[in-house]
Structures are given as C-alpha cells and as structure tokens.
Design an enzyme around this catalytic site. Structure first.
Site, mmCIF file in Angstrom:
data_model
loop_
_atom_site.group_PDB
_atom_site.id
_atom_site.type_symbol
_atom_site.label_atom_id
_atom_site.label_comp_id
_atom_site.label_asym_id
_atom_site.label_seq_id
_atom_site.Cartn_x
_atom_site.Cartn_y
_atom_site.Cartn_z
ATOM 1 N N ASP A 11 2.687 -5.724 5.214
ATOM 2 C CA ASP A 11 1.592 -4.622 6.000
ATOM 3 C C ASP A 11 2.550 -3.882 6.840
ATOM 4 O O ASP A 11 3.411 -3.822 7.491
ATOM 5 C CB ASP A 11 0.513 -5.301 6.891
ATOM 6 C CG ASP A 11 0.020 -6.519 6.590
ATOM 7 O OD1 ASP A 11 -0.087 -5.565 4.687
ATOM 8 O OD2 ASP A 11 -0.598 -7.227 6.409
ATOM 9 N N ASP A 130 -11.631 -5.852 1.945
ATOM 10 C CA ASP A 130 -11.656 -6.863 3.273
ATOM 11 C C ASP A 130 -12.774 -7.141 3.915
ATOM 12 O O ASP A 130 -14.139 -6.746 4.381
ATOM 13 C CB ASP A 130 -10.996 -5.781 5.043
ATOM 14 C CG ASP A 130 -9.784 -4.975 4.286
ATOM 15 O OD1 ASP A 130 -9.741 -6.021 3.193
ATOM 16 O OD2 ASP A 130 -9.786 -4.318 4.585
#
Length: 252
Positions: A11, A130
């Site tokens: 990330d 998500d």
C-alpha cells in the site's frame, strides 16, 4: 487442483509503503522498491502495488515508482490506484504491470471494466472491492475512495456485475478485518466463491499461519493477500508455504 497463491501487498502513499488498521492510522513501513526486491527473494507468487491515495487526491498512480518496482520483480505485478481511463491502464502496463486493479472508477463507470477487458484481455483486469459489513442491512456494502465513502452497492451483486462486465479476477478486501490480524473474513469469501466463477484474492485480517490454512480450507479462494505480517517480519512467505504444504494445501 490449481496451486494456491500467496501475495504480499504494497500500500503506497506518496512513494512510501504504509500500513494501517481498518484503512486508517497509517504507519510508514519503508521503500517500495527495496520491499519488492525482498519479496522476490522470498518466493512470493505475485505482488500487488496499490497507490492508496491517488483516487482521493485525483491524480494518476506514481509511474516512476512502479517502473522501479517492476524492474525488481519477475513475478506477476498487479497495480491499482488512480485508474480512470483505458489510457491510465495502458500507462501502468507499459510501466511494467502485468494486471491492473480498478476500484472506485469502475463503480462510477462499469464500462471501464469492459473497455479494459476488450483492449487488454479479461486476465489483465482485476476488480478490487473494498467490503464492509452493514449490520442494519445485513449485507456487505461496497466502499470507494480508499474506504472513505460508502456506496449503495451490495458486494456480492457488484462482484457478479463486475465479472459479467469482463473482470478476470476479484481482489476483495474486508475493511472490518484490515490490519486487525484476527483472520480472514471467511463468510464473505464463502458467499463470493459461490456467486462468481473467476479467481478471488482474499485480503484483510491475516495475522498468523493458521489464517492462511483456514481461508484455503474453508473457502474456494485462489489466493491470500497479506501485508502487515510480511512487512513486519512476523511471517515469511517460505514459512507460510511450508505450513500450507504440511496441511495438504497445494502451493507453488
């Protein structure tokens, strides 16, 4: 039976690898190029690179960093973040990505999935979702903009729609589990693997060796993605593969 894949995830926020809990409280982990090289040496099956602030800041993904990461790894590289057009996909593939992950923009414009699949092939298009459990509606809800914004989409229905549009793979992150190290969201992946017939990458919640075993034994996901446990040296990829082999799970 296809071998299960173990996938570390970077990330990346402004050129640095970060890791948080439930998508917030980000901690600096280090340089993505050095970390990618370490995962190559460990024998990771694939690598995911997500520019986690690109969409929210309305900018493209950082191509120069992606080029440097791609130069370090020979495994398949999936890149996501800030993809709004087919031209954005092309830019990332040219920078060294093997697959592109679309998320927020695909929710706003599902034709992005089909356009990408038509141009580059379905195997190249990963739909990243998500997911967060909504107790009031008793369903998993899709979030966009790096988990900052809820939509009115049901995760299972959106997964079906995305596959119908041409996504060749799903990467589904449980926001409830992200960074908690409390194990993968087994019920989520059990529902998803029944709903669609493309490979699914489970993401969010891995904290120990048995979590990998649980997600592979209790669901039909094709790959397990983890960040914290690998970044902070709590587990290595050889550790995970050895434990899975011992438990009868086929790995590469």
């Amino acid at each position: 039976m296809l071998a299960k894949r173990i996938i570390p995830c970077l990330d990346v926020d402004h050129g640095r690898v970060k890791k948080g809990v439930n998508f917030v409280h980000l901690t600096d982990v280090g340089d993505p190029v050095a970390i990618a090289a370490a995962y190559e040496k460990q024998g990771a099956d694939e690598l995911v690179f997500l520019d986690i602030t690109a969409t929210n800041e309305k900018r493209p993904a950082i191509v120069d960093t992606i080029e440097k990461v791609a130069a370090q790894v020979f495994m398949p590289l999936t890149v996501g973040g800030g993809i709004h057009t087919v031209a954005d996909m092309q830019r990332l593939l040219k920078a060294g990505a093997d697959k592109v992950a679309v998320n927020s923009q695909a929710v706003r414009d599902p034709s992005l999935i089909s356009k990408g699949a038509e141009k580059f092939g379905a195997q190249c298009i990963v739909l990243a979702i998500d997911s967060k459990w909504d107790p009031a509606k008793q369903r998993y809800t899709v979030y966009v903009n790096g988990g900052r914004q809820a939509t009115d989409l049901d995760v299972i229905e959106w997964a079906k729609q995305g596959v119908a549009a041409g996504a060749g793979e799903l990467m589904v992150t449980s926001m409830d589990k992200d960074g908690t190290k409390s194990g993968f969201d087994i019920p989520l992946y059990q529902k998803l693997t029944v709903a669609v017939n493309v490979p699914i990458i489970a993401s969010g919640g891995c904290g120990k060796l048995t979590d990998f075993n649980d997600v592979f034994k209790q669901t039909d996901v094709d790959a397990a993605l983890a960040a914290s446990v690998f970044h902070f040296g709590e587990l290595t990829i050889p550790d995970v593969k050895a434990a899975l082999k011992k438990d009868g799970v086929t790995v590469r």
